[in-house]
Design a protein around this motif. Structure first.
Motif, PDB file in Angstrom:
ATOM      1  N   LYS A   1      -9.929  29.197  14.105  1.00  0.00           N
ATOM      2  CA  LYS A   1      -9.510  29.706  12.803  1.00  0.00           C
ATOM      3  C   LYS A   1     -10.672  29.721  11.812  1.00  0.00           C
ATOM      4  CE  LYS A   1      -5.333  29.888  14.420  1.00  0.00           C
ATOM      5  NZ  LYS A   1      -4.695  31.168  14.774  1.00  0.00           N
TER       6      LYS A   1
ATOM      7  N   GLU B   1     -10.999  30.058   7.713  1.00  0.00           N
ATOM      8  CA  GLU B   1     -10.377  30.124   6.387  1.00  0.00           C
ATOM      9  C   GLU B   1     -11.459  30.407   5.351  1.00  0.00           C
ATOM     10  OE1 GLU B   1      -8.084  26.700   5.468  1.00  0.00           O
ATOM     11  OE2 GLU B   1      -6.749  26.912   7.210  1.00  0.00           O
TER      12      GLU B   1
ATOM     13  N   THR C   1     -16.675  29.608   4.453  1.00  0.00           N
ATOM     14  CA  THR C   1     -15.661  29.672   5.508  1.00  0.00           C
ATOM     15  C   THR C   1     -15.487  28.305   6.147  1.00  0.00           C
ATOM     16  OG1 THR C   1     -16.194  31.988   5.993  1.00  0.00           O
ATOM     17  CG2 THR C   1     -15.012  30.765   7.680  1.00  0.00           C
TER      18      THR C   1
ATOM     19  N   ARG D   1     -10.246  20.888   2.693  1.00  0.00           N
ATOM     20  CA  ARG D   1      -9.632  21.884   1.815  1.00  0.00           C
ATOM     21  C   ARG D   1      -9.525  21.374   0.384  1.00  0.00           C
ATOM     22  NH1 ARG D   1      -4.581  23.170   5.865  1.00  0.00           N
ATOM     23  NH2 ARG D   1      -5.590  24.726   7.225  1.00  0.00           N
TER      24      ARG D   1
END
Length: 504
Positions: free
Chosen positions: A192, A194, A207, A224
């Motif tokens: 993944k 993000e 990212t 995050r």
């Protein structure tokens, strides 16, 4: 108010104008293309690289194209945008912007990414990132298409992490190139990416990379959260992010590992770690980091396990030598000469007869000189940098001994400690080892071996309290984890490692 008690109208007017311009930038575009063009030109005043191009279709529809010269592929604009609009015209029965959007979907533009925006702030940000803005008279939205063309360097071999065996690729400054390299190594939809933007002025693309199902969720949540709290004008390098998200800022030990090698990042992702890629820099951040990861080379798992096990112990021993050797020499020669073999102590004393300074001052001067030469070798051009650092150390050391300023044993001790620090695979992890020499030398110069014991205990206590995104820094040694401990003391065979991993 200024120092005379009068209102500072200049600052107030400047602040009000800034607030006013910010509010204007966030407003919606109008249906009048002339007003929109004037507003955008005022926004990009004195920006000679912003290009405005007016075209009229079928003598009735006015379209405005805006882009940054040098950041877009003009061939794509001409062939995929201008030619269809000028020679084919707009489809009948549709609104202007919908017609242009329909052409992007139906004609050759289907290879391009398009986006509709309605605020001047969004338009300016996307234009500055290499998008082409298409404004149509009578429509209150603009169509942005990605026609980016930015010059980047090619994929090269890593200069900071050389290896004898393994991949020769390294990241570049282009974020999309870096994500592609990872995607090529880990071929699964569970990988993944993000994306987020950090920096009020630079709008830097960042990212967060992880593998779903393998990643440690507590680490991902903390990444995050900490990235989301960053408020700064600009992010020019991943090191800026590292300062913002690390837990203990005043520790000499790095809590976030950096690497410019895709295989190292991919290996960390397969272990459940999280990587952070930053546009504009080839160095990726990997979290969490442990003390032992700083002593592992990128090709440790590409060589035979017996050889790697031996080399790891050599690294551990030389790491201890690089930190403790100068301070041990000071303590033994000044406070505990009885612990040195008599013949060796007599030779040291004979060589020190002409030295005008105490041992502590001698070692301190040579350490500063060695650090200065090492830094000079890095900053100078590649052709003469290594020559200055190596030859300079030899010439200065020999001259100092011949002149009677420094004794020969001190030169040997400082050189041995400096060379021992070079065996540490990661340059950033060698910094704390070099830094810790100086407080340990001071403690040994004042208290002898007792001072070294105090310093070493303080370092161990600090390492025990240190953590990286919830992971203890000395894991798996403290706390002890048998499964991971075996891979720290030695390098287990890959087959055995996979069997135990599957069993667990």
């Amino acid at each position: 108010m200024d120092r005379f008690g009068k209102p500072n109208t200049l600052k107030e007017n400047q602040k009000s104008s800034e607030n006013q311009s910010t509010e204007n930038y966030s407003q919606n575009i109008s249906k009048n293309i002339i007003e929109n063009e004037k507003f955008i030109k005022d926004m990009f005043k004195d920006c000679s690289d912003i290009m405005f191009r007016d075209i009229t279709i079928q003598r009735q529809m006015k379209i405005l194209l805006i882009y940054v010269d040098g950041m877009v592929n003009t061939d794509i604009i001409n062939s995929n945008v201008l030619e269809p609009l000028l020679y084919e015209g707009l489809p009948q029965g549709l609104g202007a912007v919908d017609s242009v959007s329909q052409m992007f979907k139906m004609e050759l533009f289907s290879v391009l990414q398009t986006k509709k925006v309605s605020k001047f702030e969004e338009i300016s940000e996307l234009i500055l990132k290499g998008n082409l803005a298409i404004l149509v008279d009578g429509e209150s939205t603009a169509l942005l298409t990605d026609v980016k063309k930015v010059e980047t360097r090619s994929i090269e071999e890593s200069a900071s992490e050389p290896t004898l065996r393994g991949s020769r690729e390294s990241f570049t400054e282009n974020l999309r190139t870096n994500t592609t390299m990872l995607r090529r190594i880990i071929v699964t939809p569970k990988l993944k990416f993000e994306s987020l933007t950090i920096g009020e002025l630079t709008k830097t693309d960042v990212t967060v990379v992880y593998i779903e199902g393998i990643v440690t969720m507590s680490v991902l949540t903390k990444v995050r959260k900490r990235l989301g709290k960053i408020k700064t004008n600009g992010v020019l390098e991943s090191g800026i992010l590292e300062e913002y998200i690390e837990e203990t800022r005043y520790s000499p030990f790095p809590q976030i590992m950096n690497s410019e090698r895709p295989d190292v990042v991919a290996s960390g992702l397969l272990e459940g770690k999280v990587a952070i890629l930053t546009n504009g820099t080839p160095f990726a951040l990997i979290v969490p980091m442990t003390f032992w990861a700083g002593l592992q080379a990128p090709d440790d798992y590409h060589q035979r396990f017996l050889f790697v096990a031996l080399i790891r112990w050599v690294r551990y021993i030389f790491t201890i030598i690089s930190v403790l050797l100068p301070s041990m020499y000071i303590a033994l020669t000044n406070f505990h000469p009885e612990m040195v073999p008599p013949n060796l102590m007599l030779n040291i004393a004979a060589l020190r007869e002409r030295a005008p300074f105490p041992t502590f001052i001698e070692v301190l001067l040579m350490e500063f000189m060695f650090e200065g030469l090492q830094e000079a070798g890095i900053r100078l051009p590649k052709q003469i940098g290594p020559l200055v650092s190596i030859v300079g150390a030899l010439v200065i050391g020999e001259a100092a001994v011949s002149a009677g300023i420094i004794s020969a044993p001190v030169v040997i001790i400082v050189s041995a400690a400096g060379i021992a620090s070079f065996i540490i695979p990661r340059y950033s992890f060698g910094f704390p080892m070099r830094m810790l020499r100086f407080p340990l030398m001071i403690l040994s110069g004042v208290f002898g071996l007792f001072g070294i014991a105090i310093g070493v205990c303080t370092i161990f206590i600090h390492l025990l309290h240190l953590g990286s995104f919830g992971t203890p820094y000395l894991t798996p040694v403290a706390p002890i984890k048998k499964h991971g401990l075996e891979d720290v003391l030695i390098r287990r065979p890959k087959k055995l490692f996979e069997k135990r991993g599957n069993h667990s």
